[in-house]
Design a protein around this motif. Structure first.
Motif, mmCIF file in Angstrom:
data_model
loop_
_atom_site.group_PDB
_atom_site.id
_atom_site.type_symbol
_atom_site.label_atom_id
_atom_site.label_comp_id
_atom_site.label_asym_id
_atom_site.label_seq_id
_atom_site.Cartn_x
_atom_site.Cartn_y
_atom_site.Cartn_z
ATOM 1 N N MET A 7 0.829 -1.196 0.000
ATOM 2 C CA MET A 7 0.000 0.000 0.000
ATOM 3 C C MET A 7 0.867 1.251 0.000
ATOM 4 N N VAL A 8 0.431 2.274 -0.723
ATOM 5 C CA VAL A 8 1.065 3.590 -0.676
ATOM 6 C C VAL A 8 0.219 4.509 0.195
ATOM 7 N N VAL A 9 0.904 5.261 1.068
ATOM 8 C CA VAL A 9 0.266 6.271 1.902
ATOM 9 C C VAL A 9 0.721 7.637 1.409
ATOM 10 N N SER A 10 -0.213 8.396 0.858
ATOM 11 C CA SER A 10 0.079 9.731 0.359
ATOM 12 C C SER A 10 -0.553 10.760 1.282
ATOM 13 N N ASN A 113 3.635 -7.279 -11.868
ATOM 14 C CA ASN A 113 3.857 -8.152 -10.699
ATOM 15 C C ASN A 113 2.546 -8.588 -10.051
ATOM 16 N N ALA A 114 1.504 -8.715 -10.837
ATOM 17 C CA ALA A 114 0.193 -9.064 -10.272
ATOM 18 C C ALA A 114 0.207 -10.421 -9.581
ATOM 19 N N ASP A 115 1.116 -11.300 -9.984
ATOM 20 C CA ASP A 115 1.172 -12.627 -9.361
ATOM 21 C C ASP A 115 1.825 -12.588 -7.978
ATOM 22 N N GLU A 116 2.521 -11.481 -7.641
ATOM 23 C CA GLU A 116 3.218 -11.375 -6.360
ATOM 24 C C GLU A 116 2.510 -10.491 -5.347
ATOM 25 N N PHE A 117 1.842 -9.421 -5.831
ATOM 26 C CA PHE A 117 1.356 -8.392 -4.930
ATOM 27 C C PHE A 117 -0.155 -8.217 -5.018
ATOM 28 N N THR A 118 -0.788 -8.078 -3.851
ATOM 29 C CA THR A 118 -2.155 -7.582 -3.752
ATOM 30 C C THR A 118 -2.076 -6.123 -3.334
ATOM 31 N N LEU A 119 -2.748 -5.259 -4.051
ATOM 32 C CA LEU A 119 -2.638 -3.825 -3.811
ATOM 33 C C LEU A 119 -3.806 -3.346 -2.954
ATOM 34 N N SER A 120 -3.508 -2.952 -1.732
ATOM 35 C CA SER A 120 -4.520 -2.387 -0.843
ATOM 36 C C SER A 120 -4.875 -0.973 -1.314
ATOM 37 N N PRO A 121 -5.969 -0.416 -0.797
ATOM 38 C CA PRO A 121 -6.400 0.913 -1.262
ATOM 39 C C PRO A 121 -5.305 1.967 -1.165
ATOM 40 N N PHE A 122 -5.248 2.801 -2.182
ATOM 41 C CA PHE A 122 -4.315 3.932 -2.209
ATOM 42 C C PHE A 122 -4.841 4.967 -1.215
ATOM 43 N N MET A 123 -4.115 5.151 -0.115
ATOM 44 C CA MET A 123 -4.620 5.938 1.014
ATOM 45 C C MET A 123 -4.023 7.341 1.018
ATOM 46 N N VAL A 124 -4.877 8.346 1.129
ATOM 47 C CA VAL A 124 -4.446 9.740 1.199
ATOM 48 C C VAL A 124 -4.842 10.314 2.547
ATOM 49 N N MET A 125 -3.840 10.811 3.285
ATOM 50 C CA MET A 125 -4.060 11.398 4.607
ATOM 51 C C MET A 125 -4.306 12.900 4.473
ATOM 52 N N VAL A 126 -5.240 13.412 5.276
ATOM 53 C CA VAL A 126 -5.443 14.858 5.374
ATOM 54 C C VAL A 126 -5.490 15.240 6.845
ATOM 55 N N TYR A 149 -3.668 23.576 -4.866
ATOM 56 C CA TYR A 149 -3.958 22.731 -6.030
ATOM 57 C C TYR A 149 -3.430 21.316 -5.817
ATOM 58 N N LEU A 150 -2.238 21.189 -5.216
ATOM 59 C CA LEU A 150 -1.688 19.863 -4.946
ATOM 60 C C LEU A 150 -2.579 19.075 -3.988
ATOM 61 N N LEU A 151 -3.110 19.748 -2.966
ATOM 62 C CA LEU A 151 -4.006 19.070 -2.023
ATOM 63 C C LEU A 151 -5.244 18.544 -2.742
ATOM 64 N N LYS A 152 -5.804 19.342 -3.624
ATOM 65 C CA LYS A 152 -6.981 18.896 -4.375
ATOM 66 C C LYS A 152 -6.647 17.693 -5.255
ATOM 67 N N LEU A 153 -5.473 17.703 -5.884
ATOM 68 C CA LEU A 153 -5.059 16.566 -6.706
ATOM 69 C C LEU A 153 -4.917 15.303 -5.865
ATOM 70 N N GLN A 154 -4.338 15.446 -4.679
ATOM 71 C CA GLN A 154 -4.149 14.274 -3.821
ATOM 72 C C GLN A 154 -5.483 13.628 -3.458
ATOM 73 N N LEU A 155 -6.479 14.429 -3.135
ATOM 74 C CA LEU A 155 -7.786 13.884 -2.805
ATOM 75 C C LEU A 155 -8.407 13.180 -4.002
ATOM 76 N N GLU A 156 -8.224 13.737 -5.172
ATOM 77 C CA GLU A 156 -8.778 13.132 -6.391
ATOM 78 C C GLU A 156 -8.145 11.778 -6.675
ATOM 79 N N GLU A 157 -6.877 11.612 -6.294
ATOM 80 C CA GLU A 157 -6.144 10.379 -6.580
ATOM 81 C C GLU A 157 -6.543 9.229 -5.658
ATOM 82 N N ALA A 158 -7.128 9.521 -4.516
ATOM 83 C CA ALA A 158 -7.293 8.540 -3.439
ATOM 84 C C ALA A 158 -8.281 7.430 -3.758
ATOM 85 N N ASP A 159 -7.972 6.226 -3.233
ATOM 86 C CA ASP A 159 -8.963 5.155 -3.080
ATOM 87 C C ASP A 159 -9.680 5.302 -1.741
#
Length: 362
Positions: A7-10, A113-126, A149-159
């Protein structure tokens, strides 16, 4: 071999990504399975790595660039954490105003690498204070519009959007913030936590280990507005050693506080700001000071202060500033010189880097 979850934490500078990853890892280690953290940033000598190590969590560091642009290294680190440390879940942050990991990291891992990794939700902290910039009050917290503008982009990217620091809010204010997130991002789930108090961590861990990314298409490639916003930031990293000249023990908390205050005043004098300044200082034996500043108009926050006086300390400084690189480097030197003179300290600087995203030759 079972797949490992990744998982990525943004999130925006100062939103509490590292504190949240530590809280999650501690809970998941006890209740779900071995969890590891990758500390990532554009520079080297990261405060986040040192802080994570003090927690006892399993940690690896990927420095010198975002994981987005060193995927071979990222995959190797995840595999090492799986094979050498027994991790079943790995999470990584990205640089504090970073956008684009959904495209560069998630889609690449899914394709290759789909055979190796399960991707958890892309999480964005505010965090509540920064979120106010885009709420109806449009709070002016002395950051340029490009960073809004960057903050708005980050929210748009989130799972998944996670509102942190609810320990600072009353219930009605929490409801107002959560209501705004549901209205502004109606298709993106939102949760609330206090990483500091561990509130909401079990529920967040459960969600992250039972859900997967939507793998939506989101890209900032060739986005000039994004490039202009990144160009507003300068990265500063320094590692140093301080000791009293006469060998006496002093209040090292006061040294850290005065150093941060000197940096703050230098920025104010130049009409500049620091969306996030982090310091980590230790004299060994488990005693350390971890400080954070999210802007020149805010008080310094301490995750922990020294418990006793010391005659020396090792220190790391990480700053992400809205300031040109040359004046930032000068004011950092001035603040350090002032502290050394005030407390009669010897100083050895082992590493310094200071660069703007748009600097030539970077």
């Amino acid at each position: 071999m079972d797949k490992i979850r990744f998982m990525v934490v943004s999130g925006f500078l100062g939103a509490g990504k590292t504190t949240t990853m530590i809280a999650l890892a501690e809970y998941m280690d006890r209740n779900i399975g071995k969890t590891a953290i990758i500390a990532n940033d554009l520079g080297a000598n990261l405060v986040d790595t040192s802080l994570t190590q003090t927690s006892g969590c399993t940690v690896a560091e990927i420095g010198n660039d975002c994981i987005c642009y060193q995927m071979d290294n990222t995959v190797d680190q995840i595999r090492r954490l799986r094979d050498k440390e027994g991790a079943t879940f790995v999470m990584s942050d990205i640089p504090g105003c970073g956008v684009g990991a959904l495209d560069h990291v998630y889609h690449t891992l899914h394709d290759d690498n789909a055979d190796e990794f399960t991707l958890s939700p892309f999480m964005v902290m505010v965090d509540p204070e920064r979120l106010r910039m885009i709420m109806p009050e449009h709070a002016d917290i002395n950051l340029p519009e490009e960073l809004v503008y960057l903050l708005k982009l980050q929210l748009e990217e989130a799972d998944l959007i996670v509102l942190n620091k609810i320990d600072l809010l009353d219930e009605s204010t929490i409801d107002r913030y959560m209501g705004f997130l549901h209205e502004a991002c109606p298709d993106i789930p939102a949760m609330k936590i206090s990483a500091k108090d561990k509130t909401g961590i079990p529920e967040l861990a459960e969600y992250l280990t039972t859900h997967e990314t939507a793998l939506k298409n989101f890209s900032v490639r060739n986005n000039q507005e994004f490039a202009d916003a990144e160009a507003k930031l300068t990265w500063y990293n320094r590692r140093l050693y301080l000791k009293t000249k006469d060998g006496s023990k002093i209040d090292c908390n006061a040294v850290v506080d005065d150093l941060i205050e000197g940096i703050r005043m230098g920025l104010i004098e130049r009409k500049r700001n620091v969306p996030h300044l982090k310091t980590f200082a230790t004299s060994g034996n488990g005693d350390f000071n971890k400080a954070s500043l999210i802007g020149v108009d805010y008080d310094t926050e301490y995750a922990q202060e020294f418990l006793r006086d010391h005659k020396n300390m090792r220190m790391i400084i990480n700053a992400r500033a809205v300031c040109e690189s040359r004046p930032l480097a000068r004011l950092m030197d001035d603040a350090l010189d002032e502290v050394c003179d005030k407390y009669d300290l010897d100083c050895q600087v082992f590493f310094t880097e200071c660069f703007g995203m748009a600097d030539e030759g970077r």
